[in-house]
Design a protein around this motif. Structure first.
Motif, PDB file in Angstrom:
ATOM      1  N   UNK A 273      83.782  32.063 -63.235  1.00 53.43           N
ATOM      2  CA  UNK A 273      83.923  32.850 -61.480  1.00 53.43           C
ATOM      3  C   UNK A 273      83.594  33.990 -61.192  1.00 53.43           C
ATOM      4  N   UNK A 274      84.160  34.862 -62.108  1.00 51.94           N
ATOM      5  CA  UNK A 274      83.888  36.246 -61.648  1.00 51.94           C
ATOM      6  C   UNK A 274      81.987  36.924 -62.063  1.00 51.94           C
ATOM      7  N   UNK A 275      81.980  35.787 -62.668  1.00 56.17           N
ATOM      8  CA  UNK A 275      80.181  36.236 -63.070  1.00 56.17           C
ATOM      9  C   UNK A 275      79.593  35.710 -62.188  1.00 56.17           C
ATOM     10  N   UNK A 276      80.122  35.027 -61.331  1.00 61.28           N
ATOM     11  CA  UNK A 276      79.415  34.389 -59.912  1.00 61.28           C
ATOM     12  C   UNK A 276      79.456  35.234 -59.187  1.00 61.28           C
ATOM     13  N   UNK A 291      74.294  31.593 -65.952  1.00 61.21           N
ATOM     14  CA  UNK A 291      75.346  30.959 -66.611  1.00 61.21           C
ATOM     15  C   UNK A 291      76.317  31.531 -67.521  1.00 61.21           C
ATOM     16  N   UNK A 292      77.576  31.407 -68.105  1.00 63.49           N
ATOM     17  CA  UNK A 292      77.924  31.600 -69.150  1.00 63.49           C
ATOM     18  C   UNK A 292      78.171  30.676 -70.440  1.00 63.49           C
ATOM     19  N   UNK A 293      78.569  30.618 -71.213  1.00 64.53           N
ATOM     20  CA  UNK A 293      78.445  29.876 -72.499  1.00 64.53           C
ATOM     21  C   UNK A 293      79.220  30.353 -73.728  1.00 64.53           C
ATOM     22  N   UNK A 302      85.297  35.735 -80.253  1.00 64.81           N
ATOM     23  CA  UNK A 302      84.929  34.257 -79.838  1.00 64.81           C
ATOM     24  C   UNK A 302      83.264  35.232 -78.909  1.00 64.81           C
ATOM     25  N   UNK A 303      81.992  34.869 -79.189  1.00 60.38           N
ATOM     26  CA  UNK A 303      80.790  35.561 -78.501  1.00 60.38           C
ATOM     27  C   UNK A 303      80.997  34.077 -76.822  1.00 60.38           C
ATOM     28  N   UNK A 304      80.519  35.092 -76.253  1.00 61.20           N
ATOM     29  CA  UNK A 304      80.196  34.450 -75.064  1.00 61.20           C
ATOM     30  C   UNK A 304      78.818  35.358 -74.230  1.00 61.20           C
ATOM     31  N   UNK A 305      78.119  34.381 -73.826  1.00 60.17           N
ATOM     32  CA  UNK A 305      76.900  34.864 -73.705  1.00 60.17           C
ATOM     33  C   UNK A 305      76.736  34.711 -71.679  1.00 60.17           C
ATOM     34  N   UNK A 306      75.928  35.689 -71.480  1.00 58.04           N
ATOM     35  CA  UNK A 306      76.512  35.760 -69.905  1.00 58.04           C
ATOM     36  C   UNK A 306      74.733  35.508 -69.562  1.00 58.04           C
ATOM     37  N   UNK A 322      75.475  46.430 -65.620  1.00 59.91           N
ATOM     38  CA  UNK A 322      75.969  46.146 -63.802  1.00 59.91           C
ATOM     39  C   UNK A 322      77.061  45.147 -64.155  1.00 59.91           C
ATOM     40  N   UNK A 323      76.208  43.505 -64.476  1.00 54.64           N
ATOM     41  CA  UNK A 323      77.180  42.424 -65.122  1.00 54.64           C
ATOM     42  C   UNK A 323      78.456  43.213 -65.952  1.00 54.64           C
TER      43      UNK A 323
END
Length: 356
Positions: A273-276, A291-293, A302-306, A322-323
């Protein structure tokens, strides 16, 4: 005046006058046609087209004029006929070369003015501009080479020498061919780039580990403008023989990624939600990919990719940083316990036994 008419026949004067009138008429008509074409929106020529052609056309007409026998009779230079013909031949070759190069540049301007490289979606414009820029240099090289060859071959002595050299080339020709092999390969690589276009002007590439844009393409080398304002000079065969990254080969838009390494108790849905929200609030995002996975898991994080999209690579870079900053600030302010950390588990029973 009577002695002048005695030495010069009336036919020569008439012939010379007619020739001058014809040349003046050709020059005037050419100037009128070019100027009118420059004002007609349907056949709009680039500004300054006649100015580019005026001088070589004058030289071209002059080379034809000085070859006339009647002019030599009027000037009493019949004995210098050989030098007049030789000078007119060289001047004609020079003028024709100049006219052809000027016409080539005018045609290039007519074609590329319909394509704006400065627009966002400039893939087709960069493709056309690259082809015409390289092909223009190839044609100019060939035209000048032929002009020099024709000029030298106009002298009988040099022509005989050239034929003798060609007749006795033999081993020398083979040696020269091997010596020029690399140079010829470089030229052919430049031609291949113009046709196949693995790179185009303003393409974003990664060459030798450096990120930059294609700034200039010549027959022998390519200039890459690196992001920190340095210039990387690369031989043209490099882009044929070695692998490299081209981020804008088929389109200018590009995907950007941001990797975060967080604790196992991070709330993934809240992070999405924050990424959006961050993407919707910035003009850097083109609105296509969001997309966030979870792409990997390690013992301690944990590795998260935006994944997000932008209109071009510079914008994608600004969007990524920025993100990344906004997501880290979000975790710091709302879920500080979700920041990756190293855990140590101490077994009290085993510790007590060790003390005994």
């Amino acid at each position: 005046m009577e002695s002048f008419y005695d030495n010069v026949s009336k036919e020569s004067l008439i012939y010379l006058g007619v020739a001058l009138a014809v040349l003046i008429f050709l020059y005037w008509s050419t100037s009128v046609i070019l100027k009118r074409l420059g004002k007609n929106p349907k056949y709009l020529l680039p500004s300054g087209s006649f100015r580019k052609l005026a001088t070589p056309l004058v030289l071209l007409f002059l080379s034809i004029l000085i070859r006339l026998r009647s002019l030599r009779e009027v000037l009493h230079l019949e004995e210098a006929g050989f030098w007049f013909r030789k000078a007119s031949t060289l001047l004609f070759i020079f003028a024709m070369t100049w006219v052809m190069i000027a016409l080539l540049k005018i045609v290039k301007q007519i074609v590329i003015r319909n394509y704006d490289v400065g627009v966002e979606d400039n893939l087709k414009a960069r493709k056309v501009y690259t082809q015409f820029t390289i092909l223009e240099r190839i044609f100019i090289f060939i035209i000048i080479l032929l002009a020099v060859g024709f000029s030298l071959m106009s002298f009988p002595e040099i022509r005989q020498l050239g034929l003798s050299i060609f007749a006795s080339a033999g081993v020398a020709g083979i040696i020269i061919g091997f010596s020029a092999q690399k140079f010829i390969g470089t030229i052919l690589a430049g031609i291949q780039i113009a046709i196949a276009q693995p790179i185009k002007l303003d393409d974003v590439v990664i060459v030798e580990g450096e990120w930059g844009r294609i700034e200039e393409i010549t027959l022998t080398y390519v200039v890459v403008a690196i992001w920190d304002k340095r210039r990387l000079i690369v031989p043209t065969p490099y882009f044929i023989d070695k692998p490299f990254q081209n981020w804008t080969k088929t389109s200018a838009d590009i995907l950007g990624t941001v990797f975060l390494y967080v604790d196992y108790n991070v709330p993934f849905d809240k992070l999405r939600e924050e990424l959006t929200r961050v993407l919707n609030e910035t003009d850097l995002w083109d609105g296509k990919v969001n997309v966030l996975q979870v792409t990997d898991s390690k013992p301690n994080h944990v590795e998260i990719r935006a994944l997000m999209s932008a209109k071009d690579s510079p914008t994608a870079w600004d969007l990524r940083v920025h993100v990344r900053e906004k997501l880290i600030v979000y975790l710091q302010e709302n879920y500080p316990e979700s920041i990756a950390r190293t855990r140590i588990r101490i077994d009290q029973d085993s510790t007590h036994e060790n003390k005994k």
